[in-house]
Design an enzyme around this catalytic site. Structure first.
Site, short mmCIF file in Angstrom:
data_model
loop_
_atom_site.label_atom_id
_atom_site.label_comp_id
_atom_site.label_asym_id
_atom_site.label_seq_id
_atom_site.Cartn_x
_atom_site.Cartn_y
_atom_site.Cartn_z
CG ASP A 44 41.46 -51.79 12.30
OD1 ASP A 44 41.83 -50.72 12.82
OD2 ASP A 44 40.60 -51.83 11.40
CG ASP A 53 43.67 -47.82 13.22
OD1 ASP A 53 43.88 -47.91 12.00
OD2 ASP A 53 42.56 -48.03 13.75
CD GLU A 54 43.90 -51.12 8.80
OE1 GLU A 54 43.84 -52.13 8.10
OE2 GLU A 54 43.61 -49.98 8.38
P1 TTP Z 1 40.02 -46.87 10.80
O1 TTP Z 1 40.78 -48.02 11.36
O2 TTP Z 1 39.46 -46.99 9.42
O3 TTP Z 1 38.80 -46.52 11.73
P2 TTP Z 1 38.69 -46.52 13.31
O4 TTP Z 1 39.90 -47.09 13.96
O5 TTP Z 1 38.33 -45.14 13.76
O6 TTP Z 1 37.44 -47.46 13.58
P3 TTP Z 1 37.34 -49.05 13.41
O7 TTP Z 1 38.67 -49.55 12.95
O8 TTP Z 1 36.95 -49.54 14.76
O9 TTP Z 1 36.26 -49.25 12.40
O10 TTP Z 1 40.91 -45.59 10.80
C1 TTP Z 1 41.89 -45.32 11.82
C2 TTP Z 1 41.95 -43.83 12.11
O11 TTP Z 1 42.28 -43.11 10.93
C3 TTP Z 1 40.64 -43.28 12.61
O12 TTP Z 1 40.46 -43.41 14.01
C4 TTP Z 1 40.74 -41.85 12.16
C5 TTP Z 1 41.60 -41.87 10.91
N1 TTP Z 1 40.75 -41.74 9.70
C6 TTP Z 1 40.54 -40.47 9.16
O13 TTP Z 1 41.09 -39.49 9.66
N2 TTP Z 1 39.71 -40.36 8.06
C7 TTP Z 1 39.08 -41.42 7.50
O14 TTP Z 1 38.33 -41.27 6.52
C8 TTP Z 1 39.29 -42.73 8.07
C9 TTP Z 1 38.62 -43.92 7.48
C10 TTP Z 1 40.14 -42.84 9.16
MG MG Z 2 40.72 -48.93 13.32
#
Ligand code: TTP
Ligand code: MG
Length: 398
Positions: free
Chosen positions: A9, A104-105
């Site tokens: 992630d 991103d996962e």
């Molecule tokens: P996440 O992996 O949930 O968040 P992140 O990568 O920003 O942070 P971390 O994993 O370190 O906690 O989401 C991936 C991307 O998806 C995030 O950068 C932006 C997008 N996203 C949105 O647009 N809206 C949302 O509500 C969420 C949760 C994510």
């Molecule tokens: Mg993330």
């Protein structure tokens, strides 16, 4: 065979890309999303902004109140998509069994890659290192025997984390977690469970099936299994692997054709091993060169009209070497890579009839390759290699 799953992630993904692309944003509270003035919401924010309580999906005006110094950046979806694809290509260097979960996962089933690439932890470290080197972003990695635990693990030491949960640690790891960390338990259910005194996963572990059925209906059995760390869901590939490649970044930019050729042979050896492991052969070889000024070229060639699809290291090497030979190296080389694509199954019927002599030669090569594979399976990758590798200097970037 024990299953090993890695969950990767990316950290603060959109915000990290923005900080990467604009050095003025580094170390600052960055919020990617709609503007606070136009009823926008936060897509994500940098870890610096999280210290103020800013979170994804929060209205931007509220985020601004919490963190008045935050720098708001409108999202650039096409850029994030492109970066995500680059990262996905890295995953395919470790296993063809990749299941993307979101932009991103992803889950990677690396059970079949251990012999070739090392322990699960080594593979996890290597993925993180490669993402950082190639894409200049940090990722958090979770490693375990199943998807559920791997996902929990990747969240443990964010950002830039790596956590492995071995089977002997599983019960202890799960017991103290709040129930809200379970898949399928959102804020509403968490609240309901709290009213019943069910706060931690340990409380779920001790619950009878009858009681669980009252609380979770048809999902009761699965919920109890997950609470015990049991999860048999496979990693599902929804994008077949279309190419297998490998690349090397030099510690010092290189203009020495001899060394470049040696590295090509080493890359070809690695790729051919992976092709054989996944029982595919390829018809196209691509050479990639990144120069010292970061400009990049790729050159491709087919196996040739009289050849057949290959997973043979020397064939891949010769074609790569020919491609390199044709390039005028205007600048020193920072990175060199080889990729094999355009696959067919290794056992597929040959379309081209070999001359008798050629066939015999091929059979001899196949026997030698099989023998080398067996030795490597038994004693590891470094025990034996093609003789040309006299030089084993520290030309690689650490
Ligand atoms: P996440 O992996 O949930 O968040 P992140 O990568 O920003 O942070 P971390 O994993 O370190 O906690 O989401 C991936 C991307 O998806 C995030 O950068 C932006 C997008 N996203 C949105 O647009 N809206 C949302 O509500 C969420 C949760 C994510
Ligand atoms: Mg993330």
């Amino acid at each position: 065979m024990n299953r090993w799953v890695i969950h990767v992630d990316m950290d603060a993904f959109y915000a990290a890309v923005e900080q990467r692309d604009n050095h003025l944003l580094k170390g600052k509270p960055v919020i990617v999303g709609g503007s606070p003035e136009s009823r926008g919401v936060v897509s994500t924010c940098s870890y610096e902004a999280r210290q103020y309580g800013v979170r994804s999906a929060m209205p931007s005006y509220q985020a601004k109140k919490l963190c008045p110094n935050a720098i708001f950046i409108p999202p650039r979806p096409a850029v994030y998509k492109h970066v995500a694809e680059e990262i996905r290509q890295i995953f395919f260097q470790y296993t063809p069994i990749v299941e993307p979960l979101s932009i991103d996962e992803a889950f990677l089933d690396i059970s079949g890659s251990l012999k070739l690439l090392g322990s699960p932890e080594e593979i996890g470290c290597s993925i993180k290192r490669q993402i950082l080197q190639q894409v200049k972003l940090t990722a958090s990695v979770g490693i375990a025997n199943n998807k559920f635990l791997a996902k929990l693990a990747s969240d443990c030491h964010k950002p830039d984390g790596l956590k492995i949960i071995t089977s002997s640690e599983t019960q202890k790891f799960l017991a103290d977690l709040p129930v809200s960390r379970m898949w399928g338990i959102g804020p509403k259910t968490t609240h309901l469970l709290a009213k019943d005194g069910i706060l931690t996963v340990k409380d779920l572990q001790q619950m009878s099936l009858t009681r669980a059925e009252l609380l979770f209906g048809n999902n009761a059995r699965q919920m109890l299994e997950l609470a015990m760390g049991i999860d048999n869901r496979p990693v599902i590939v929804n994008q077949p692997c279309k190419s297998i490649g490998h690349e090397t970044t030099f510690a010092k930019d290189c203009l020495d054709k001899g060394l470049l050729n040696q590295v090509l042979l080493k890359l070809a050896e690695k790729i051919s091993r992976r092709l054989r492991l996944h029982q595919v052969k390829g018809n196209t070889i691509t050479l990639k060169i990144k120069y010292s000024d970061f400009s990049q070229i790729t050159r491709s060639a087919g196996i040739g009209r009289c050849g057949e699809a290959t997973n043979d290291d020397l064939t891949i090497y010769r074609i790569g070497k020919d491609l390199l030979e044709k390039e005028k190296l205007a600048l020193p080389v920072r990175l060199i890579g080889l990729t094999v694509s355009n696959f067919e199954q290794a056992g597929a019927k040959q379309l081209v009839l070999f001359a008798e002599e050629q066939r015999e030669k091929q059979e001899k090569t196949d026997r030698l390759t099989k023998a080398l594979d067996r030795i490597k399976d038994k004693h590891g990758e470094k025990i034996i290699g093609r003789g040309v590798f006299a030089v084993r200097g520290n030309y690689l970037k650490k």
